[in-house]
Design an enzyme around this catalytic site. Structure first.
Site, PDB file in Angstrom:
ATOM      1  N   ASP A 272       0.263  26.748  -3.485  1.00  0.00           N
ATOM      2  CA  ASP A 272       0.464  28.117  -3.944  1.00  0.00           C
ATOM      3  C   ASP A 272       1.614  28.260  -4.943  1.00  0.00           C
ATOM      4  O   ASP A 272       2.675  28.771  -4.570  1.00  0.00           O
ATOM      5  CB  ASP A 272       0.712  29.042  -2.740  1.00  0.00           C
TER       6      ASP A 272
ATOM      7  N   GLU B 146      -6.610  35.038   3.324  1.00  0.00           N
ATOM      8  CA  GLU B 146      -5.479  35.868   3.737  1.00  0.00           C
ATOM      9  C   GLU B 146      -5.934  37.266   4.169  1.00  0.00           C
ATOM     10  O   GLU B 146      -5.385  38.280   3.749  1.00  0.00           O
ATOM     11  CB  GLU B 146      -4.449  35.955   2.603  1.00  0.00           C
TER      12      GLU B 146
ATOM     13  N   GLU C  90       7.217  34.317  -8.034  1.00  0.00           N
ATOM     14  CA  GLU C  90       7.226  34.492  -6.579  1.00  0.00           C
ATOM     15  C   GLU C  90       8.022  33.398  -5.875  1.00  0.00           C
ATOM     16  O   GLU C  90       8.771  33.671  -4.940  1.00  0.00           O
ATOM     17  CB  GLU C  90       5.778  34.505  -6.073  1.00  0.00           C
TER      18      GLU C  90
HETATM   19  C1  GCV Z   1      -2.228  38.454  -3.892  1.00  0.00           C
HETATM   20  C2  GCV Z   1       0.125  34.076  -2.194  1.00  0.00           C
HETATM   21  C3  GCV Z   1       0.956  35.311  -2.324  1.00  0.00           C
HETATM   22  C4  GCV Z   1       0.147  36.565  -2.035  1.00  0.00           C
HETATM   23  C5  GCV Z   1      -1.071  36.574  -2.980  1.00  0.00           C
HETATM   24  C6  GCV Z   1      -1.856  35.294  -2.742  1.00  0.00           C
HETATM   25  C7  GCV Z   1      -3.063  35.177  -3.654  1.00  0.00           C
HETATM   26  O1  GCV Z   1      -0.218  33.865  -0.856  1.00  0.00           O
HETATM   27  O2  GCV Z   1       2.061  35.233  -1.472  1.00  0.00           O
HETATM   28  O3  GCV Z   1       0.961  37.676  -2.255  1.00  0.00           O
HETATM   29  O4  GCV Z   1      -1.867  37.695  -2.761  1.00  0.00           O
HETATM   30  O5  GCV Z   1      -1.029  34.185  -2.979  1.00  0.00           O
HETATM   31  O6  GCV Z   1      -2.943  34.497  -4.648  1.00  0.00           O
HETATM   32  O7  GCV Z   1      -4.081  35.747  -3.368  1.00  0.00           O
END
Ligand code: GCV
Length: 713
Positions: A380, A306, A408
């Site tokens: 996720d 990411e 989340e």
């Molecule tokens: C910290 C998901 C979340 C992101 C998070 C990522 C991760 O994609 O939406 O906010 O980033 O996981 O675990 O690194």
């Protein structure tokens, strides 16, 4: 008039004293409300005897003094003399009789953190002994003893031995240096960086106490989307102040390492992990960290994921990156937790498969002090995921479990969802890698003989007065600690003890709320993502349903990528005819999942593109079943509301009302999820929602038009 003022004063005082804002978590220590038991405890506990030659021992006896004095409604103080009813704490070096009483072998088995609590006769007196090999064990034993009283158990003839199953039991905070929290729904970050290192907020101590009470022994205090500034001298001083506050509670600090830090703050031209200058930079930086924090735990790293930089920017592997940091911390006894949450849009491969593809070939290439930290499932933190295929696939590498406490994808801090059943479902899954290879056994090192083991939870803690926003969010924090200590505890056991400590021991309340908590996760799956649907929430902020969304800058962030609904059916074909992600599991798991008839319905759409008319085990079609699940999810939230209503007289008005209000929002949002998803999927199935059900009160375009520019994320 005077009388009236006095009356109002007393009322005010009482209101204040009984205020239950949730700050005290499960460490409330209110006087025991069962008179007979209270009398018994008062006879059995008269004083505490504990050395004060170590900060952890001081923390232990201070907590016992506060806790016991509160619970017993009388002052219990520290004394040097032992009398009947003394709670006697000490190591072998303090109390030579322990060696004979407990024996060297039993003591050795306790390791660094285990403890023994026993009712014994000492110098002719009846005492409760809390002993351990090391001071940390005494601290954990003290908290355990308090828990026995808080949950109103007998403390006669105690004979308890407890040793943690997992070595590193961590919270991962996704807290940014500007005090925002990524995916945080309980206010801002509790770390007041501006006033650190000079100002130690009482919250830090209470945070550490709460963690120690459930065995959490480490915290990675900053976001894995890391900021290199954290590693500068000024910030290390702030971190050191936190480490000092946590140390008496046996909590080590870990830092998130930004892979490009050598370039960003070190002014080097590269962050290539095989470059000598880069390696020296990390070594020097690590030495500097240890000067500030002698017991620094090590690094947590998100790399090449990411948008985060990593070794692959330099055509190096994750092992090259992890090993460079591992070499830097090794002389100090530190460790590296390297995350396996990696996937790339450029790779034309099912996102499910990418972490396995990257990491499995690296098994055996990591240094001894590296753990690979793997999310519970392959995508996720969805309401339900199959276990991550890396579990069981990397026998030579310790795999650390990463769960998400912050909700989340589970309704933020608004929905009541008890996560222990989700965590246990994954731990109990059999990877079939070997004999004795459930995910729990892989993570706790049993399967492959690893002694470096870990479990982490992405924190749901923020600056809200009750820490987690939703009062029931506290239960998920509590669960992480308890399960990391003992992965054999059941969801019911954990819920039971949490309820008793957090609310009341009144049986009717405990029974009802436990039932509600245990049902809550499945209820949520039903109104959000039944039958194996996943990743169909709003884009970016992840708030609410948006199964129609297809405008994300990368395909693998779009809900349509995951559900693949069309006129024939719905679901992601991950069999050999599709992406073949199933091939990443052992044959026994593969065989079960690849056949629609034997694939558990809970995972059906994770692995199959299922025709709308396909008949599931009940004989109903997939579409009918989907409708049933969504409607049952909403009905069950109404059931939770109804059950909660009956709890009114058992607890304080403050928390009763907060939870009631939150349940009402949960009901509205469950209806929103149900209606939006069914109306959208109906455009493919072209089948009616059965007439027996209430009609959606809005059109699909209404739901599609909703926007939430300020939703927390
Ligand atoms: C910290 C998901 C979340 C992101 C998070 C990522 C991760 O994609 O939406 O906010 O980033 O996981 O675990 O690194």
């Amino acid at each position: 008039m005077k009388k009236l003022v006095l009356f109002l004063f007393v009322i005010l005082l009482c209101t204040h004293v009984s205020a239950e804002d949730g700050y005290r978590l499960w460490l409330r220590y209110n006087t025991i409300d069962n008179p007979a038991l209270l009398q018994q405890y008062r006879q059995q506990i008269t004083s505490i005897s504990c050395p004060s030659d170590d900060a952890r021992l001081i923390a232990a006896h201070q907590e016992l003094q506060t806790g016991l004095s509160g619970l017993l409604g009388k002052k219990i103080s520290l004394q040097t003399t032992v009398t009947n009813g003394t709670i006697l704490l000490g190591l072998r070096s303090h109390l030579p009789f322990i060696r004979k009483l407990v024996g060297d072998t039993a003591l050795a088995r306790l390791g660094e953190e285990g403890f023994i609590i026993r009712t014994v006769k000492h110098e002719g007196k009846n005492v409760t002994l809390i002993t351990a090999n090391k001071e940390a064990g005494i601290l954990y034993g003290a908290f355990h003893f308090l828990r026995l009283l808080q949950t109103q158990q007998s403390i006669q003839q105690l004979s308890i031995t407890s040793v943690p199953k997992i070595k590193l039991r961590l919270l991962n905070h996704w807290d940014n240096l500007n005090r925002t929290v990524e995916r945080g729904y309980a206010g801002g970050s509790i770390w007041d960086w501006q006033r650190l290192p000079g100002y130690i907020d009482q919250r830090y101590i209470d945070y550490a106490r709460a963690n120690a009470s459930i065995g959490i022994n480490g915290a990675a205090i900053t976001n894995v989307n890391a900021n290199a500034i954290l590693l500068t001298e000024e910030w290390l001083q702030k971190v050191a102040a936190l480490a000092n506050a946590f140390r008496p509670y046996n909590i080590k600090i870990y830092l998130t390492a930004r892979f490009s830090a050598p370039v960003e703050i070190g002014k080097l031209k590269t962050a290539d992990p095989l470059n000598e200058e880069v390696r020296k930079w990390w070594k020097d930086k690590t030495d500097e960290i240890y000067k500030h924090i002698p017991d620094f735990g090590g690094f947590l790293v998100k790399a090449n994921s990411e948008g985060q930089p990593g070794p692959q920017n330099y055509q190096r592997t994750h092992a090259d990156g992890a090993n460079m940091l591992a070499d830097a911390v090794a002389p100090h006894g530190g460790i590296v937790m390297w995350r396996a949450f990696v996937y790339s849009n450029e790779t034309p491969e099912d996102r499910f498969k990418q972490a396995y593809n990257d990491f499995k070939p690296l098994d055996g290439q990591f240094r001894k002090n590296v753990l690979v930290q793997v999310k519970n499932g392959p995508i996720d933190f969805q309401p339900r995921e199959p276990f991550h295929p890396l579990f069981g696939a990397m026998p030579q590498t310790p795999l650390m479990m990463e769960y998400q406490l912050t909700q989340e994808y589970l309704g933020f801090a608004t929905h009541l969802v008890y996560l222990a059943p989700l965590f246990k479902e994954v731990l109990d899954a059999d990877t079939h890698a070997k004999n004795n290879s459930t995910v729990a056994q892989i993570v706790d090192g049993t399967t492959d003989g690893h002694t470096l083991t870990g479990m982490a939870g992405v924190s749901n803690i923020g600056s809200d007065i009750n820490w987690t926003g939703h009062p029931f969010g506290q239960a998920n924090w509590y669960t992480l600690g308890r399960l990391a200590w003992d992965n054999t505890l059941t969801s019911a056991q954990i819920a039971n003890e949490w309820i008793r400590q957090t609310f009341t021991n009144k049986q009717a309340f405990v029974d009802t709320v436990q039932q509600l908590m245990l049902a809550s996760r499945e209820i949520q799956v039903n109104y959000m993502t039944p039958l194996g649907l996943h990743h169909i929430m709003g884009y970016s902020h992840h708030y609410g349903p948006a199964p129609w969304y297809n405008k994300a800058p990368r395909a693998d962030w779009n809900p349509v990528y995951f559900h693949k609904a069309d006129s024939i059916g719905i679901g992601f074909d991950r069999t050999a005819a599709g992406s073949n992600a199933l091939a990443q599991y052992q044959p026994a798991v593969q065989q079960q999942f690849e056949n629609m008839a034997t694939c558990p319905e809970t995972f059906l759409l994770w692995f199959h593109h299922v025709p709308w008319d396909y008949r599931v085990h009940s004989g109903k079609t997939l579409w009918e079943t989907m409708c049933d699940k969504y409607y049952s999810g909403v009905d069950s939230v109404r059931w939770m509301q109804h059950r909660w209503e009956g709890m009114k007289n058992y607890i304080d008005a403050e928390r009763f009302s907060q939870i009631k209000q939150l349940l009402a929002i949960q009901e509205q949002e469950a209806v929103w999820w149900r209606n939006a998803c069914l109306l959208y999927f109906q455009t493919f199935s072209r089948k009616p929602i059965p007439a027996k059900y209430e009609k959606p009160d809005h059109t699909l375009s209404y739901y599609e038009g909703l926007e939430f520019p300020y939703a927390p994320h």
